[in-house]
Scaffold this active site. Sequence first.
Site, PDB file in Angstrom:
ATOM      1  N   ASP A  66       0.829  -1.214   0.000  1.00  0.00           N
ATOM      2  CA  ASP A  66       0.000   0.000   0.000  1.00  0.00           C
ATOM      3  C   ASP A  66       0.856   1.254   0.000  1.00  0.00           C
ATOM      4  O   ASP A  66       0.522   2.246  -0.655  1.00  0.00           O
ATOM      5  CB  ASP A  66      -0.980   0.006   1.177  1.00  0.00           C
ATOM      6  CG  ASP A  66      -0.321  -0.189   2.531  1.00  0.00           C
ATOM      7  OD1 ASP A  66       0.812  -0.698   2.593  1.00  0.00           O
ATOM      8  OD2 ASP A  66      -0.953   0.180   3.546  1.00  0.00           O
ATOM      9  N   GLY A 183      -1.159  -6.201  18.689  1.00  0.00           N
ATOM     10  CA  GLY A 183       0.001  -6.880  18.128  1.00  0.00           C
ATOM     11  C   GLY A 183      -0.324  -8.149  17.373  1.00  0.00           C
ATOM     12  O   GLY A 183       0.543  -8.993  17.174  1.00  0.00           O
ATOM     13  N   GLY A 185      -1.669  -8.263  14.206  1.00  0.00           N
ATOM     14  CA  GLY A 185      -1.714  -8.087  12.766  1.00  0.00           C
ATOM     15  C   GLY A 185      -3.116  -7.824  12.246  1.00  0.00           C
ATOM     16  O   GLY A 185      -3.352  -7.841  11.042  1.00  0.00           O
ATOM     17  N   SER A 188      -5.137  -3.373  15.316  1.00  0.00           N
ATOM     18  CA  SER A 188      -5.701  -2.726  16.506  1.00  0.00           C
ATOM     19  C   SER A 188      -5.231  -1.277  16.609  1.00  0.00           C
ATOM     20  O   SER A 188      -5.983  -0.407  17.062  1.00  0.00           O
ATOM     21  CB  SER A 188      -5.288  -3.501  17.763  1.00  0.00           C
ATOM     22  OG  SER A 188      -3.873  -3.544  17.892  1.00  0.00           O
ATOM     23  N   ASP A 241      -4.840  -0.023   6.396  1.00  0.00           N
ATOM     24  CA  ASP A 241      -5.518  -0.318   7.661  1.00  0.00           C
ATOM     25  C   ASP A 241      -6.620   0.689   7.939  1.00  0.00           C
ATOM     26  O   ASP A 241      -7.736   0.338   8.320  1.00  0.00           O
ATOM     27  CB  ASP A 241      -4.507  -0.299   8.814  1.00  0.00           C
ATOM     28  CG  ASP A 241      -3.421  -1.343   8.645  1.00  0.00           C
ATOM     29  OD1 ASP A 241      -3.572  -2.226   7.781  1.00  0.00           O
ATOM     30  OD2 ASP A 241      -2.412  -1.256   9.364  1.00  0.00           O
ATOM     31  N   TYR A 294       9.216  -2.384   9.588  1.00  0.00           N
ATOM     32  CA  TYR A 294       8.256  -1.657   8.742  1.00  0.00           C
ATOM     33  C   TYR A 294       8.882  -0.426   8.075  1.00  0.00           C
ATOM     34  O   TYR A 294       8.836  -0.260   6.851  1.00  0.00           O
ATOM     35  CB  TYR A 294       7.043  -1.249   9.592  1.00  0.00           C
ATOM     36  CG  TYR A 294       5.851  -0.811   8.793  1.00  0.00           C
ATOM     37  CD1 TYR A 294       4.831  -1.709   8.483  1.00  0.00           C
ATOM     38  CD2 TYR A 294       5.730   0.497   8.332  1.00  0.00           C
ATOM     39  CE1 TYR A 294       3.733  -1.311   7.752  1.00  0.00           C
ATOM     40  CE2 TYR A 294       4.635   0.895   7.597  1.00  0.00           C
ATOM     41  CZ  TYR A 294       3.636  -0.009   7.314  1.00  0.00           C
ATOM     42  OH  TYR A 294       2.550   0.395   6.574  1.00  0.00           O
TER      43      TYR A 294
END
Length: 549
Positions: A66, A183, A185, A188, A241, A294
């Site tokens: 993304d 945590g 995935g 959250s 997300d 990341y």
Amino acid sequence: MEAAISKQNIPVYTTLSDVFGSLEASLPHAKRWDSLAEEFVKRFGKQTEYIVRAPGRVNLIGEHIDYALFGVLPAAIERDILIACGSRSAPDANLHAPGSVVAENLHPKYTRQLFAPVLRDPEEIGEAKAHGERWHLDINTKELRWESYVKAGYYGVLNHHFSDGEDSPSSVNLLVTGSVPAGSGLSSSAAMVVASTLAFLAVNGKLEGVVDNHGILNKGELVQLAMKNEKRVGVNSGGMDQAASIMSDPSSALYISFYPSLSASAVPLPSGAVFVCANSLVVANKASSAKRGYNLRVVETLVAARILANSLGLDIGLKEKVTLREVVGKFAGEKYGEDMGPDDLEKVLATLEQKLDILKPNNRPNEADQFGVTMEEMVEMSGLSENIFHEVYLSWVDIEATHFQLHNRARHVFSEARRVLEFRRACLDAATRSGASDGNSDSNDIFKNLGQLMNDSQRSCAMDFECSCPELDTLTGLATRSGAYGSRLTGAGWGGCTVSLVSEGKVKDFIQKMKESYPPYKDLEGDALDEVIFATKPGRGACVVKLEI
């Protein structure tokens, strides 16, 4: 349809039936919502004005692409973050400042937090300080704290709706609860930022009626604001997300495209397809590991895009952070602001996958890390001076690495982008053939096709992007041996959850086999087991419920 979803207003409901589609569907959730509202009264001495809901999400396919501006295919899940909120007419004695916040969490390990934003004088603000933002909140990006996500959501509201400093934000009471495992995935953190952003918008009257000259944010604008907000906790999120949490539809997955601008369209899933989420129980903490995970991947893909563009003779600005999707467009002669469409994009991706050798080091063909380059080699390959390279690619992000895997990262991004398009096309084709007479045979074929794409995605995540871990590799292997058509990690990886495609009639048997074969599950029963492995249906995106006081 794509434009319609992003242009929609955030729904503000008055009943739980509106949230879940019917009275019957809302009944399993009513106790939790009622308990939250009752606890708010106990803690703050007044009724809550709003309850905000933001769901977690499961990404069916399209990992770590993304932020390269390629499309992804997530769905909102039924698990969510809820925030009960209301204005506080008389701030606590130690919180006289406008816009002060008392934030509490139903989970006992998260302690009560009190904080207030600071309004800076215009002369204190320059380009070097928060890009001219009038309001400031201290967020510790070194130490992950639950209230940091609340502050991140508040930040955007303050600087979007109160930037002139003439109006003061309301003082706010918040009570948070969540059913999305942290945590895991399942996003959250994004759900928390979306929910807190909506909570502060709601309490300050920015979701209904006549608001300030900025107007009411639509879903697309809220996605952009939530993306910016989450970056304040130290994660350079690509937007999947937030978009999934905000724009999802309960009847389908969501194809989210980020180029040339953010758009979303519903993708119907084949009848009888169920997606089972399984938690590896390895906590995936994007913020604390971002420098080696990341954020490092973001930088690697951006640098790879520049080097590839240079090798193709494309015109790239000296300080332009061109993405791999933009390189694809430039290579194909795509006009600025236009989208070539999924069919042509698939073809161009396949062509460019054959041109990635330029990202390998030239002088170490026989070493085990032959596709990794040093910082010095990477700067040289970019064609930039060391100072300009640092300004463009390193000045805004913290990373740690001795070698950079540019070739493998780009190979994953291009192949994963193709898999998303193939997955989407297969689902759409299946929907058009849903009236065919040989339904069982057709379903089995489409499930096998989708499962193979998921398995291929997992291999690419593990080998080329290196965002898996031994536990995720174990879980996905067990899933396919337990009857899943396909299984892959979902979310940023390095822990968290897997998602597996299972036939509707085999879900119970599949979960039992997973319980028996994955060692951390063997002693779990009932609710404890349901917390770590569960089937999910596509859910509705974020909303606000306005309560009658």
